[in-house]
Design an enzyme around this catalytic site. Sequence first.
Site, short mmCIF file in Angstrom:
data_model
loop_
_atom_site.label_atom_id
_atom_site.label_comp_id
_atom_site.label_asym_id
_atom_site.label_seq_id
_atom_site.Cartn_x
_atom_site.Cartn_y
_atom_site.Cartn_z
N SER A 1 35.45 -7.65 15.29
CA SER A 1 35.21 -8.36 16.55
C SER A 1 36.51 -8.96 17.09
O SER A 1 36.76 -8.95 18.29
CB SER A 1 34.19 -9.48 16.32
OG SER A 1 32.98 -8.95 15.87
N SER B 1 34.63 6.90 14.30
CA SER B 1 33.64 7.96 14.56
C SER B 1 34.36 9.27 14.83
O SER B 1 35.32 9.31 15.60
CB SER B 1 32.79 7.58 15.78
OG SER B 1 32.18 6.33 15.56
N GLU C 1 31.04 -1.22 19.56
CA GLU C 1 31.62 -1.30 20.92
C GLU C 1 31.57 -2.76 21.40
O GLU C 1 31.36 -3.03 22.59
CB GLU C 1 30.93 -0.35 21.89
CG GLU C 1 30.91 1.07 21.34
CD GLU C 1 31.44 2.13 22.28
OE1 GLU C 1 31.42 1.93 23.49
OE2 GLU C 1 31.90 3.18 21.77
C1 FAD Z 1 28.73 3.58 12.50
C2 FAD Z 1 29.87 2.84 13.11
C3 FAD Z 1 30.76 3.52 13.93
C4 FAD Z 1 31.85 2.86 14.48
N1 FAD Z 1 32.77 3.56 15.25
C5 FAD Z 1 33.93 2.97 15.61
C6 FAD Z 1 34.97 3.74 16.23
O1 FAD Z 1 34.82 4.94 16.51
N2 FAD Z 1 36.15 3.11 16.51
C7 FAD Z 1 36.36 1.79 16.23
O2 FAD Z 1 37.45 1.30 16.52
N3 FAD Z 1 35.39 1.03 15.66
C8 FAD Z 1 34.19 1.59 15.33
N4 FAD Z 1 33.20 0.84 14.73
C9 FAD Z 1 33.46 -0.56 14.41
C10 FAD Z 1 32.63 -1.55 15.21
O3 FAD Z 1 33.07 -1.61 16.52
C11 FAD Z 1 32.70 -2.91 14.46
O4 FAD Z 1 31.93 -2.77 13.28
C12 FAD Z 1 32.24 -4.07 15.31
O5 FAD Z 1 33.14 -4.31 16.35
C13 FAD Z 1 32.05 -5.36 14.49
O6 FAD Z 1 33.17 -5.61 13.69
P1 FAD Z 1 32.99 -5.95 12.13
O7 FAD Z 1 32.12 -4.89 11.56
O8 FAD Z 1 34.33 -6.14 11.54
O9 FAD Z 1 32.18 -7.30 12.10
P2 FAD Z 1 32.80 -8.81 12.20
O10 FAD Z 1 33.74 -8.88 13.34
O11 FAD Z 1 33.30 -9.21 10.86
O12 FAD Z 1 31.48 -9.62 12.55
C14 FAD Z 1 30.50 -10.01 11.59
C15 FAD Z 1 29.37 -10.72 12.33
O13 FAD Z 1 29.87 -11.90 12.97
C16 FAD Z 1 29.63 -11.85 14.37
N5 FAD Z 1 30.76 -12.47 15.07
C17 FAD Z 1 32.08 -12.18 14.93
N6 FAD Z 1 32.81 -12.99 15.73
C18 FAD Z 1 31.95 -13.80 16.37
C19 FAD Z 1 32.10 -14.86 17.30
N7 FAD Z 1 33.30 -15.24 17.75
N8 FAD Z 1 30.99 -15.48 17.75
C20 FAD Z 1 29.77 -15.11 17.32
N9 FAD Z 1 29.57 -14.09 16.43
C21 FAD Z 1 30.64 -13.47 15.96
C22 FAD Z 1 29.51 -10.37 14.70
O14 FAD Z 1 28.76 -10.16 15.89
C23 FAD Z 1 28.77 -9.86 13.46
O15 FAD Z 1 27.41 -10.13 13.59
C24 FAD Z 1 32.06 1.49 14.22
C25 FAD Z 1 31.13 0.79 13.41
C26 FAD Z 1 30.06 1.45 12.86
C27 FAD Z 1 29.12 0.69 11.98
#
Ligand code: FAD
Length: 392
Positions: free
Chosen positions: A130, A156, A361
Amino acid sequence: MFELTDEQHAIVDMVRSFAAESLAPQAVTRDETKHFPLDVFAAAGALGMGGIYVREDVGGSGLSRRDAVLIFEELAHGDPSIAAYMSIHNMVAWMIDTFGTDDQRRRWVPGLASMESLGSYCLTEPDAGSDAAALRTRADRDGDEYVLNGVKQFVSGAGASSVYIVMARTGDPGSGGISAIVVPAGTPGLSFGANEKKMGWNAQPTRQVILDNVRVPVGNRLGAEGDGFGIAMKGLNGGRINMGACSLGGAQWALNQAVRYLTERSAFGAPLIERQALLFELADMDTELETARTLLWRAADALDRGAPDRVRLCAMAKRVATDAGFSVANRALQLHGGYGYLADYGIEKVVRDLRVHQILEGSNEIMRLIIGRALTEQPAEPKPAPQQAGRS
Ligand SMILES: Cc1cc2nc3c(=O)[nH]c(=O)nc-3n(C[C@H](O)[C@H](O)[C@H](O)COP(=O)(O)OP(=O)(O)OC[C@H]3O[C@@H](n4cnc5c(N)ncnc54)[C@H](O)[C@@H]3O)c2cc1C
């Protein structure tokens, strides 16, 4: 905005046939076997779906965002996992078409538009999801080359794609120190992690992208040094409404299945559709999808017009459409009783596929952050004059 033109009707008909003939029949099998169908992508590319809103001089279809959300909704009727990957691919093609030089556009976009080559978007890292501006992958300048080192997470299409747009740090910490750099497949030092075992989206691979002293010409950078974060975020505006459209398509399919199932299934001496409680549930599901679709079309229109509130509207539409999509698909599963839980009916796959749209996204919490910031950054409403106070 709400009346489709003759051309849009023709586009929808074409994509609906493609989804019914080329995506739907193998959707469950692709999920089971984790098959990423390159032949299907080539067929979609031949129909103009690899560069939907890319300019025509490099093989794109030159359509609008409003057209694109219609296309992604129809594709997702056939298979949300494939539709969603095609959204990411289109985002990559658009980023190069929009921010690339003429040479970059001619080098990479025609292959992407035809889907003979595939694209991946590499922003997320193991310690930066995030908070993407905290990314640590480096691109250090060495003469006319960048040397990239770092790991991208959850990419992806990784391993199958030919073109990787890597957001990497070329400057100071923070969003202003990030550049967007194209790394072609086969570049020495570029490798991939194992295909992640996932809840859904099994028809597309998700892998780490590992960059170990990867050297690419400085000429592979999109835009200026430090523009990369802005380019990545602009790509995501369109990506978000496309992902919302994929949620609507998958959920609409599930709702259609539920209506058919309840019409055919009898219990307590009558077809289940005659139970008003169930009919009301279907009515609510239909209403929620239509509400989300209305907002999604509005956001797409705002993006097409470059409206000042487009980022806020795209975030709202993504949040509403992906939440509604998952909720409706999950309730459609419930309405199928035990059969909804079986793989053969295809509903549980759609539920699994749509779940991740609420996470990626920009998670739906981050969408609220974007909307909340827009709200608090707005100039304060002028206070009512004393004689107006108290009037509604
Ligand atoms: C199947 C899959 C395909 C993907 N494809 C791509 C891709 O092609 N390219 C790419 O770059 N990424 C890709 N992603 C990554 C995806 O965009 C991230 O998983 C997503 O942005 C969340 O990041 P994180 O998993 O590190 O969660 P974190 O950022 O660690 O978040 C953990 C939780 O905390 C919440 N959170 C974090 N910050 C805050 C805040 N400030 N306030 C409130 N809530 C918060 C989040 O919403 C989440 O619920 C993919 C992910 C998956 C699962």
